[in-house]
Write a protein that holds these residues in place. Structure first.
Motif, PDB file in Angstrom:
ATOM      1  N   LEU A 294       0.862  -1.194   0.000  1.00  0.00           N
ATOM      2  CA  LEU A 294       0.000   0.000   0.000  1.00  0.00           C
ATOM      3  C   LEU A 294       0.888   1.230   0.000  1.00  0.00           C
ATOM      4  N   GLN A 295       0.763   2.048  -1.041  1.00  0.00           N
ATOM      5  CA  GLN A 295       1.520   3.291  -1.136  1.00  0.00           C
ATOM      6  C   GLN A 295       0.700   4.438  -0.537  1.00  0.00           C
ATOM      7  N   LEU A 296       1.224   5.081   0.500  1.00  0.00           N
ATOM      8  CA  LEU A 296       0.537   6.181   1.154  1.00  0.00           C
ATOM      9  C   LEU A 296       0.802   7.492   0.422  1.00  0.00           C
ATOM     10  N   GLN A 297      -0.145   8.430   0.528  1.00  0.00           N
ATOM     11  CA  GLN A 297      -0.038   9.683  -0.225  1.00  0.00           C
ATOM     12  C   GLN A 297       0.776  10.746   0.498  1.00  0.00           C
ATOM     13  N   TRP A 298       1.203  10.463   1.746  1.00  0.00           N
ATOM     14  CA  TRP A 298       2.007  11.446   2.478  1.00  0.00           C
ATOM     15  C   TRP A 298       2.819  10.719   3.545  1.00  0.00           C
ATOM     16  N   LYS A 299       3.546  11.500   4.328  1.00  0.00           N
ATOM     17  CA  LYS A 299       4.388  10.952   5.380  1.00  0.00           C
ATOM     18  C   LYS A 299       3.528  10.338   6.491  1.00  0.00           C
ATOM     19  N   HIS A 300       4.146   9.483   7.307  1.00  0.00           N
ATOM     20  CA  HIS A 300       3.416   8.804   8.373  1.00  0.00           C
ATOM     21  C   HIS A 300       2.823   9.790   9.377  1.00  0.00           C
ATOM     22  N   GLN A 301       1.541   9.628   9.652  1.00  0.00           N
ATOM     23  CA  GLN A 301       0.824  10.412  10.662  1.00  0.00           C
ATOM     24  C   GLN A 301      -0.533   9.737  10.863  1.00  0.00           C
ATOM     25  N   PHE A 302      -1.406  10.333  11.683  1.00  0.00           N
ATOM     26  CA  PHE A 302      -2.684   9.675  11.972  1.00  0.00           C
ATOM     27  C   PHE A 302      -3.554   9.564  10.722  1.00  0.00           C
ATOM     28  N   GLU A 303      -3.263  10.319   9.709  1.00  0.00           N
ATOM     29  CA  GLU A 303      -4.006  10.279   8.448  1.00  0.00           C
ATOM     30  C   GLU A 303      -4.078   8.865   7.869  1.00  0.00           C
ATOM     31  N   PHE A 304      -3.151   7.987   8.286  1.00  0.00           N
ATOM     32  CA  PHE A 304      -3.120   6.612   7.771  1.00  0.00           C
ATOM     33  C   PHE A 304      -3.188   5.590   8.915  1.00  0.00           C
ATOM     34  N   ALA A 305      -3.728   6.011  10.041  1.00  0.00           N
ATOM     35  CA  ALA A 305      -3.716   5.191  11.260  1.00  0.00           C
ATOM     36  C   ALA A 305      -4.441   3.864  11.094  1.00  0.00           C
ATOM     37  N   GLY A 306      -5.548   3.857  10.338  1.00  0.00           N
ATOM     38  CA  GLY A 306      -6.308   2.624  10.173  1.00  0.00           C
ATOM     39  C   GLY A 306      -5.508   1.524   9.522  1.00  0.00           C
ATOM     40  N   PHE A 307      -4.622   1.899   8.619  1.00  0.00           N
ATOM     41  CA  PHE A 307      -3.776   0.908   7.947  1.00  0.00           C
ATOM     42  C   PHE A 307      -2.715   0.365   8.909  1.00  0.00           C
ATOM     43  N   TYR A 308      -2.177   1.256   9.764  1.00  0.00           N
ATOM     44  CA  TYR A 308      -1.208   0.787  10.765  1.00  0.00           C
ATOM     45  C   TYR A 308      -1.869  -0.226  11.698  1.00  0.00           C
ATOM     46  N   ILE A 309      -3.080   0.096  12.155  1.00  0.00           N
ATOM     47  CA  ILE A 309      -3.792  -0.787  13.085  1.00  0.00           C
ATOM     48  C   ILE A 309      -4.092  -2.129  12.422  1.00  0.00           C
ATOM     49  N   ALA A 310      -4.553  -2.101  11.182  1.00  0.00           N
ATOM     50  CA  ALA A 310      -4.881  -3.349  10.487  1.00  0.00           C
ATOM     51  C   ALA A 310      -3.652  -4.254  10.375  1.00  0.00           C
ATOM     52  N   LYS A 311      -2.490  -3.635  10.220  1.00  0.00           N
ATOM     53  CA  LYS A 311      -1.255  -4.419  10.125  1.00  0.00           C
ATOM     54  C   LYS A 311      -0.801  -4.910  11.502  1.00  0.00           C
ATOM     55  N   GLU A 312      -0.748  -3.995  12.475  1.00  0.00           N
ATOM     56  CA  GLU A 312      -0.185  -4.337  13.783  1.00  0.00           C
ATOM     57  C   GLU A 312      -1.124  -5.211  14.623  1.00  0.00           C
ATOM     58  N   LYS A 313      -2.427  -5.088  14.414  1.00  0.00           N
ATOM     59  CA  LYS A 313      -3.388  -5.892  15.158  1.00  0.00           C
ATOM     60  C   LYS A 313      -3.677  -7.238  14.483  1.00  0.00           C
ATOM     61  N   GLY A 314      -3.070  -7.449  13.332  1.00  0.00           N
ATOM     62  CA  GLY A 314      -3.232  -8.732  12.656  1.00  0.00           C
ATOM     63  C   GLY A 314      -4.499  -8.860  11.828  1.00  0.00           C
ATOM     64  N   PHE A 315      -5.185  -7.728  11.553  1.00  0.00           N
ATOM     65  CA  PHE A 315      -6.406  -7.806  10.759  1.00  0.00           C
ATOM     66  C   PHE A 315      -6.107  -8.247   9.329  1.00  0.00           C
ATOM     67  N   TYR A 316      -4.971  -7.802   8.799  1.00  0.00           N
ATOM     68  CA  TYR A 316      -4.590  -8.235   7.449  1.00  0.00           C
ATOM     69  C   TYR A 316      -4.237  -9.722   7.448  1.00  0.00           C
ATOM     70  N   LYS A 317      -3.508 -10.154   8.451  1.00  0.00           N
ATOM     71  CA  LYS A 317      -3.124 -11.569   8.529  1.00  0.00           C
ATOM     72  C   LYS A 317      -4.333 -12.484   8.653  1.00  0.00           C
ATOM     73  N   GLU A 318      -5.358 -12.015   9.357  1.00  0.00           N
ATOM     74  CA  GLU A 318      -6.561 -12.827   9.525  1.00  0.00           C
ATOM     75  C   GLU A 318      -7.218 -13.157   8.191  1.00  0.00           C
ATOM     76  N   VAL A 319      -7.014 -12.310   7.183  1.00  0.00           N
ATOM     77  CA  VAL A 319      -7.597 -12.570   5.862  1.00  0.00           C
ATOM     78  C   VAL A 319      -6.514 -13.000   4.869  1.00  0.00           C
ATOM     79  N   GLY A 320      -5.363 -13.426   5.388  1.00  0.00           N
ATOM     80  CA  GLY A 320      -4.322 -14.009   4.543  1.00  0.00           C
ATOM     81  C   GLY A 320      -3.475 -13.021   3.782  1.00  0.00           C
ATOM     82  N   LEU A 321      -3.258 -11.837   4.342  1.00  0.00           N
ATOM     83  CA  LEU A 321      -2.478 -10.816   3.648  1.00  0.00           C
ATOM     84  C   LEU A 321      -1.264 -10.391   4.471  1.00  0.00           C
ATOM     85  N   ASP A 322      -0.148 -10.250   3.787  1.00  0.00           N
ATOM     86  CA  ASP A 322       1.073  -9.697   4.369  1.00  0.00           C
ATOM     87  C   ASP A 322       1.292  -8.345   3.686  1.00  0.00           C
ATOM     88  N   VAL A 323       1.007  -7.259   4.396  1.00  0.00           N
ATOM     89  CA  VAL A 323       0.943  -5.933   3.779  1.00  0.00           C
ATOM     90  C   VAL A 323       2.185  -5.112   4.111  1.00  0.00           C
TER      91      VAL A 323
END
Length: 842
Positions: free
Chosen positions: A23-52
């Motif tokens: 996933l290519q983000l449109q700007w530098k890291h900040q809360f603007e992309f927090a949902g993607f960080y959570i999905a990765k760190e909480k294992g939501f992506y892994k639960e559906v078979g994705l390594d992001v």
């Protein structure tokens, strides 16, 4: 042999490895992309078979091109992605995380800039990418200002350039730069395109059409896991900010700055929608039209193929698509699942009179039963406490809805929550808004006996004086009777009781950050069953979840009111009228001067004639200005109540959209109410203009229909009033439609106001419509008579029996003027001990 074993292990590992995507983000890291960080760190992506892999913004890359070429799988973008599609890029929009863009212009108070027109000849710091600034360009153009009128500087992304006076105006993000100005105590103005009608999406998640075509399940899984991450991030802001500080803080932001950003973005994410990530085709069409007007569109596209459509209830996966062979075999052997529920917790669930399971959980488990292809048998219990005992003793495999606690984890495992409800406090009507548990320390608050929240809140807020009650209805009755200060529950069950069991003088006074997180509790000696229900929950689309909540909400909510926008709107109109009057006066003065010059050329004998003519002109001018003054006062009077009703609708909408689970119908109804009132206000302007214009046209109308239309406009004020209409089914009459509606509204509102002033018990309005030689409309109320001295003044201008802040005394005067001067009829008034009667005779 060993080589074969190693090869088998390697092949097996590869088979079950997660799909690698980026996933290519449109700007530098900040809360603007927090949902993607959570999905990765909480294992939501892994639960559906994705390594992001999350890729931070790089100025050397073009995100749209990289996604189209397959160099990255997914991307986020500004509204420019919409324009790229129209100009030939092969992409599909998956979600719009922000329903409104945070992209704004900022100027300092000290700059002297008070309007967009003042931007001319100022220095503006703005991005080079013209596409990115389309909304800002549109806002400027709507005020006849362009970048050519300003000195355009290259953006340094340093707020100090504005503070130090190096530039007069900068583009900024309301979620970021404003924090720095607030912290330094610097006063500023913002110029937000959305306030001028240019409401574009932002943080748009997209992929290529090739990716969707070749890997539809992967795209769907990525989208769902991402939105799940965003929902978690917005519901757990403190935890998410800590994660960013620990792993993603490449910009060295402070915790306070990230928290400020989070709260601003949450409002933008849920603006005008309860569905996170929603993309409305109508809004995309509006954005297309705007780009097209600016000459930026090259091609037309099919909108329905441009916007990704998630799964609905009609295409839910079968168990063969979501479960492993081992899990399917398990269900085949088990043949039946036993379930316990809360026997009395509507709207979530209960047993009805016939012992049948009903409520929200029933709707969910009908889906689960169909999806898993196995019967689910509900075990009857008498109370929630007994339900927990049955679960402990393994008399049921699962509990339909339960909140995870340390005590319950001793005998149950829990799926992820499939219902997340805000925690609220219900109190009596006279209690002000509360948003923190600390504000109710040592006060008696009710909670249902045995609920997990008792354990959670006692641990977190030891000073709370919790009183256990039987159920929600019992708790609310105790509040109404003054036995406890308030009742803590959730918006759904309290709203349901408000809707189905009338309890006077109660309201929801506070909403807290804590939420009721409800999942399925599964006996902790059966991990396979836990995994099965976890997958079943994840496969239900958000729209299906939201549909299940239909018809359960009916809430009166206490919240602060912001009249600013409405005041600006009404003030702008009134100010325009004053400007019009000013120019009329100026024009008349000029005319007088010309006339004066002409009189000097006339013979002496004509001077007296000219003086008389000027007197007549002055009288005419004064009469016209007086009439316009009356019109201004009348419009202000007619607009006051519609403006208040629109404001209340906006207040309810503002409250509703903060909670993504509440049904869309609530918002739609309030929008329809506001639109009705706006249409009435628009017609009021036209009607007052027509009143002083000779070219008015009568039309044939159904008087009964007009009466019903008038009643609809004030239906919220009539909710506790008995209303009876006596008439034929249709009464066709030729008259001025909108003027008649105005008169009816004035008379009806007068009766309602009288009920309020006198606290009338069982208020009642009777309306009798007859058509013989004349059309007669009688409006009779039971609010008691009025004194004789008031009867003599009832139609005088500026006479009112209300407080000055509540009435101008123009209403009935205006009604009589419209009926008798414009409609050539009569408006009569009579009073007795029962009430008053207004009779309109045409």
């Amino acid at each position: 042999m060993l080589k074969n074993i190693l090869l088998l292990i390697l092949l097996t590992t590869n088979i079950f490895a997660n799909d690698k995507v980026s996933l290519q983000l449109q700007w530098k890291h900040q809360f603007e992309f927090a949902g993607f960080y959570i999905a990765k760190e909480k294992g939501f992506y892994k639960e559906v078979g994705l390594d992001v892999e999350l890729k931070e913004f790089d100025f050397t890359r073009n995100i749209i091109d990289d996604v189209c070429k397959g160099e990255v799988t997914f991307g986020t973008s500004y509204p420019s992605s919409i324009l790229e599609k129209f100009n030939g890029k092969d992409i599909v929009l998956l979600s719009a995380i922000l329903q409104l863009s945070p992209h704004i212009l900022v100027s300092l108070k000290s700059s002297g800039i008070k309007s967009i027109e003042d931007f001319k000849n100022k220095k503006i710091m703005i991005e080079d990418n013209a596409i990115l600034t389309t909304t800002i360009k549109s806002m400027l153009r709507s005020h006849y200002v362009s970048f050519k009128d300003m000195e355009k500087l290259k953006h340094t992304f340093d707020i100090d350039d504005l503070i130090d006076g190096n530039v007069d105006i900068i583009t900024a993000f309301s979620s970021n730069e404003l924090y720095a100005l607030n912290k330094k105590g610097i006063k500023y103005d913002t110029w937000d395109p959305k306030d001028y009608g240019f409401d574009f999406y932002d943080v748009i998640l997209f992929t290529s059409t090739n990716e969707l075509k070749n890997n539809p399940q992967r795209v769907d899984n990525f989208r769902k896991a991402s939105l799940k991450g965003w929902e978690y991030a917005f519901n757990n802001i403190d935890e998410t900010v800590d994660l960013i500080l620990e792993k993603y803080n490449t910009q060295n932001r402070t915790k306070e700055a990230l928290t400020y950003e989070a709260n601003r973005l949450k409002k933008l994410a849920y603006s005008n929608t309860k569905e996170l990530g929603n993309i409305d085709q109508n809004k995309i069409q509006r954005i297309y039209d705007m780009y097209n007007l600016m000459g930026l569109i090259k091609n037309r596209i099919e909108f329905d193929k441009f916007i990704y459509k998630p799964k609905t209830i009609n295409d839910l996966s079968s168990r063969n698509n979501i479960l492993t062979e081992k899990e399917i075999s398990y269900l085949d052997k088990k043949q039946n699942i036993t379930m316990c529920i809360d026997p009395d917790w509507m709207p979530f669930e209960k047993f009805d009179k016939n012992g049948k399971h009903i409520g929200i959980s029933k709707d969910y488990f009908e889906i689960f039963e169909k999806k898993l292809d196995i019967p689910i048998t509900v075990i009857k219990t008498k109370s929630w406490t007994e339900t927990l005992e049955f679960a402990k003793n393994r008399r049921c495999d699962i509990i339909s809805l339960a909140m995870k606690t340390d005590i319950r984890k001793q005998y149950m495992n829990f799926t992820e929550p499939y219902i997340s409800i805000p925690l609220v406090l219900a109190t009596k009507d006279d209690i002000p808004f509360i948003d923190n548990f600390q504000d109710i320390n040592n006060k008696k608050v009710g909670l249902v006996q045995g609920y997990a929240l008792i354990e959670v809140l006692k641990k977190k807020y030891p000073n709370l004086n919790i009183i256990e009650v039987k159920n929600t209805q019992d708790g609310l009755h105790k509040v109404a009777d003054g036995k406890i200060f308030g009742f803590i529950g959730n918006v759904a069950d309290i709203g349901y009781v408000f809707k189905t069991n009338y309890i006077a003088n109660l309201k929801i006074t506070g909403k807290f950050t804590e939420r009721w997180e409800l999942g399925i509790a599964v006996r902790n000696d059966d991990l396979i069953l836990l995994n099965i229900f976890q997958k079943a929950i994840q496969d239900i689309p958000n729209k299906v979840k939201q549909n299940i909540f239909n018809n359960y909400m009916a809430i009166k909510y206490e919240k602060g009111i912001d009249y600013t926008l409405l005041w600006k709107t009404s003030f702008g109109f009134i100010f325009s009228l004053f400007i019009l009057i000013f120019f009329l006066i100026r024009q008349n003065r000029l005319q007088k001067e010309i006339e004066h010059l002409n009189t000097n050329l006339e013979l002496k004998i004509k001077e007296e004639v000219e003086k008389n003519r000027k007197k007549d002109a002055l009288m005419f001018k004064q009469s016209k200005l007086a009439s316009m003054g009356e019109m201004l006062g009348n419009i202000a009077h007619q607009w006051r109540q519609p403006l208040n009703r629109i404001n209340l609708s906006l207040e309810v909408i503002d409250t509703v959209v903060e909670d993504p689970i509440i049904d869309k119908q609530i918002i739609q109804k309030k929008i329809q109410n506001a639109q009705k009132n706006l249409k009435y206000m628009s017609n009021t302007i036209e009607d007052f203009t027509n009143f002083f214009h000779p070219n008015k046209h009568m039309v044939e109308i159904d008087i009964v229909e007009i009466m019903n239309k008038s009643i609809e406009l004030i239906e919220t004020r009539l909710s506790n009033i008995e209303l009876n209409i006596s008439s034929l089914d249709k009464v066709i009459y030729k008259t001025y439609e909108n003027e008649l509606i105005q008169v009816l509204l004035i008379v009806l509102n007068n009766a309602i106001d009288n009920f309020d002033i006198k606290n009338t018990i069982n208020p009642k309005i009777d309306i009798i419509i007859t058509l013989k030689d004349n059309l007669t409309i009688e409006i009779v109320d039971n609010g008691g008579g009025v004194p004789k001295d008031v009867i003599l003044k009832i139609f005088e201008p500026y006479f009112t029996t209300k407080f000055k802040s509540e009435g101008t005394g123009l209403g009935l005067y205006m009604a009589k003027m419209i009926v008798e001067d414009s409609m050539k009829g009569k408006l009569e008034f009579a009073s007795n001990s029962y009430g008053v009667t207004f009779k309109i005779i045409l």
